[in-house]
Every structure is written in C-alpha cells, then in structure tokens.
Design a protein around this motif. Structure first.
Motif, PDB file in Angstrom:
ATOM      1  N   UNK A 165       0.840  -1.191  -0.012  1.00  0.00           N
ATOM      2  CA  UNK A 165       0.006  -0.227   0.168  1.00  0.00           C
ATOM      3  C   UNK A 165       0.758   1.234   0.084  1.00  0.00           C
ATOM      4  N   UNK A 166       2.048   1.130   0.693  1.00  0.00           N
ATOM      5  CA  UNK A 166       2.900   2.422   0.876  1.00  0.00           C
ATOM      6  C   UNK A 166       3.427   2.635  -0.526  1.00  0.00           C
ATOM      7  N   UNK A 167       3.874   1.740  -1.289  1.00  0.00           N
ATOM      8  CA  UNK A 167       4.612   1.783  -2.603  1.00  0.00           C
ATOM      9  C   UNK A 167       3.514   2.026  -3.747  1.00  0.00           C
ATOM     10  N   UNK A 168       2.197   1.611  -3.522  1.00  0.00           N
ATOM     11  CA  UNK A 168       1.227   2.162  -4.486  1.00  0.00           C
ATOM     12  C   UNK A 168       0.752   3.441  -4.560  1.00  0.00           C
ATOM     13  N   UNK A 169       0.594   4.028  -2.983  1.00  0.00           N
ATOM     14  CA  UNK A 169       0.303   5.255  -2.708  1.00  0.00           C
ATOM     15  C   UNK A 169       1.410   6.340  -3.152  1.00  0.00           C
ATOM     16  N   UNK A 170       2.712   5.974  -3.165  1.00  0.00           N
ATOM     17  CA  UNK A 170       3.503   6.580  -3.761  1.00  0.00           C
ATOM     18  C   UNK A 170       3.497   6.814  -5.252  1.00  0.00           C
ATOM     19  N   UNK A 171       3.411   5.622  -6.095  1.00  0.00           N
ATOM     20  CA  UNK A 171       3.257   5.670  -7.458  1.00  0.00           C
ATOM     21  C   UNK A 171       2.054   6.586  -8.022  1.00  0.00           C
ATOM     22  N   UNK A 172       0.836   6.328  -7.410  1.00  0.00           N
ATOM     23  CA  UNK A 172      -0.199   7.227  -7.439  1.00  0.00           C
ATOM     24  C   UNK A 172      -0.019   8.448  -7.285  1.00  0.00           C
ATOM     25  N   UNK A 173       0.536   9.053  -6.296  1.00  0.00           N
ATOM     26  CA  UNK A 173       1.082  10.322  -6.081  1.00  0.00           C
ATOM     27  C   UNK A 173       1.757  11.019  -7.172  1.00  0.00           C
ATOM     28  N   UNK A 174       3.064  10.275  -7.349  1.00  0.00           N
ATOM     29  CA  UNK A 174       3.962  10.734  -8.325  1.00  0.00           C
ATOM     30  C   UNK A 174       3.538  11.086  -9.814  1.00  0.00           C
ATOM     31  N   UNK A 175       2.768   9.859 -10.317  1.00  0.00           N
ATOM     32  CA  UNK A 175       2.065   9.863 -11.415  1.00  0.00           C
ATOM     33  C   UNK A 175       0.848  11.157 -11.710  1.00  0.00           C
TER      34      UNK A 175
END
Length: 287
Positions: free
Chosen positions: A34-44
C-alpha cells in the motif's frame, strides 16, 4: 476507511496483528504494498492533474463553459493526493483528521461527477435551454455549493455522533448519486436520436464522458460503499486492501475526463492507431 490505517495505535480489521511493520500510516502484512502504490499514484497523478487543470483553464478563457466542473473535479483529486502524501510521510499518524479530509475530497469528487453527467445530459436532452442558460457565473455558484454541501451533511455527524455513524453517513452520501447517474445515462441515450442540433462527434464525446463517469463510480466507489456498510467485508484483509487501492486510483481515473473534454483527442488517437495498423499491414505485404 480509518480502520485500514495505523491511527492512535489502534489496529485494523483484517490485518495480521502479529506484524507491526509500519510504512507511513500503513501497517501489517500489506503495509509495504500500500505504501508503494500510494507513492506511485501520487508521483504520477500530481504532475498530470496540474497540467490538465492548466490546459482546461485556457479552454475557459476561450468561453468554453463545460470544463468548469471538470476543473473542480481535478481540484478535489488534487486535495485527495495531498492527503495521500501525508499518509506516506507521517510515520506517527497521530493526526487522524487527515482521513476525514480525504473523505471530504471523495464526497466532493462524486458531487462533481454528477455535475459533469448532468451537464452532458442537458446538452443532449435540452440543448436550447442549456445554450441560453449556461454561464461561467452559474457554473461557479454550483461549484461552490458542491464544495460546501458535503460539509453540511457530514460535519454534524462528525461532531455529534460516533465514528461508525459518520462512516455510515459517508457511505450513504456516496450511494445516493448511483441511481441519478443511471437515469442521466438512460435519458441521454434516449434523447440522442432526436438531438438534431448537436453534431455527431459531440454526441460521441458526450456519451463517452457519461460512460466513463459511470464506470469510475461503479468500479472505484461501490466497493468502498460495500466495505463501509458491511462488517464482514471489513474482516477480509484482501478486500480491504483492494478497496483502499481502488479509492486511491480515483484521481488517476478522473484524468480521463480531460481526454474526452478535448475536442479531437479521441479521434487523433483512433487515427494514430489506424495509421499504425495500415503501416503494419503494408510492411506485412512487402515481406
């Protein structure tokens, strides 16, 4: 969805209590994912949403009223992304109000999805009325109402009742637009045959927007509503994590609105695909 996070030391439904691994506000077996997915969604999502808002702003300056609601929809997505940024950067997660802010952003997002669908319906079903009544001033007033209305609905529950009652109110608020979106879709499809003043390419774009809104709402928000209203769903760790991920994808999904608002964008994509296919066929014949 506060139960999915590590707030005030409380542990959530469906999480392995023996695993105290913590990544931002996420903890348990699925914390790192969930931590990685949240970062990916935010950065994109952050740069794309900012670019889309700027581009739609220039459309309004050319006296195009339609993008007003889409801009506000993207602003609510930007608000959600800021909340998600706090999730991954605040290791203590002591400020639980950030989750209530995220609820607010989701409710505003759904409100503007309804506004976009309603506007597209009026273009097809009542084109003359819409042509003479549409103004940027009226769109701005409606936008202000959409931003304020969720606060008027949920704030009394937040101040006077328990957290569970507030989540129930939040779920009911998200559920109410579903029959309205279905009605707008059906009414638009029925009015298409008699809409003589609307160009065929505009009709295709309007139908595409309504389909996208309904798909986003059904695929991303309905699982969250089921999760909030059903205790059995909260005890399922996999369903809880999938529901949270879908809700987080809402800002990225809303970016498709920008694609359909831009005239000729879809036609250019289709033309490009057709050209690629023709080039591939020619190469095949030469071989």
């Amino acid at each position: 969805m506060e139960e999915l996070y590590n707030t005030s030391g409380n542990q959530s439904y469906g999480i392995n209590y023996d695993d105290n691994t913590n990544y931002g506000c996420f903890f348990g077996n699925s914390a790192f994912i969930l931590y990685v997915v949240t970062w990916i969604i935010f950065c994109i999502g952050l740069p794309l949403i900012i670019v889309a808002i700027i581009a739609l702003y220039f459309l309004i300056r050319k006296d195009h009223v339609a993008p007003v609601y889409v801009i506000n929809l993207l602003l609510s997505d930007l608000f959600q992304l800021c909340c998600m940024m706090v999730w991954v950067t605040d290791k203590t997660c002591e400020n639980s109000e950030i989750f209530d802010f995220h609820y607010f952003g989701l409710m505003v997002s759904v409100g503007f999805m309804v506004c976009v669908s309603m506007e597209r319906y009026l273009v097809i079903a009542h084109p003359l009325w819409y042509r003479y009544r549409r103004t940027i001033k009226s769109s701005v007033i409606i936008s202000i109402v959409v931003w304020v209305f969720p606060l008027a609905c949920v704030l009394p529950f937040y101040l006077m009742f328990t957290y569970k009652a507030t989540v129930t109110m939040f779920s009911v608020f998200l559920l109410l637009p579903f029959p309205l979106l279905m009605f707008l879709m059906g009414g638009t499809l029925r009015a298409l045959s008699s809409a003589r003043s609307v160009p065929s390419d505009e009709k295709r774009r309007i139908v595409a927007i309504l389909v996208v809104v309904l798909l986003i709402y059904t695929m991303l928000f309905l699982p969250s509503i089921i999760w909030s209203l059903t205790d059995g769903a909260k005890s399922n760790c996999v369903f809880s994590c999938v529901t949270l991920t879908l809700i987080q994808l809402s800002p990225l999904a809303d970016l498709t609105m920008y694609v359909f608002i831009r005239k000729g964008a879809i036609d250019n994509v289709l033309s490009s695909l057709c050209c690629d296919k023709m080039d591939s066929d020619v190469d095949t014949q030469h071989e």
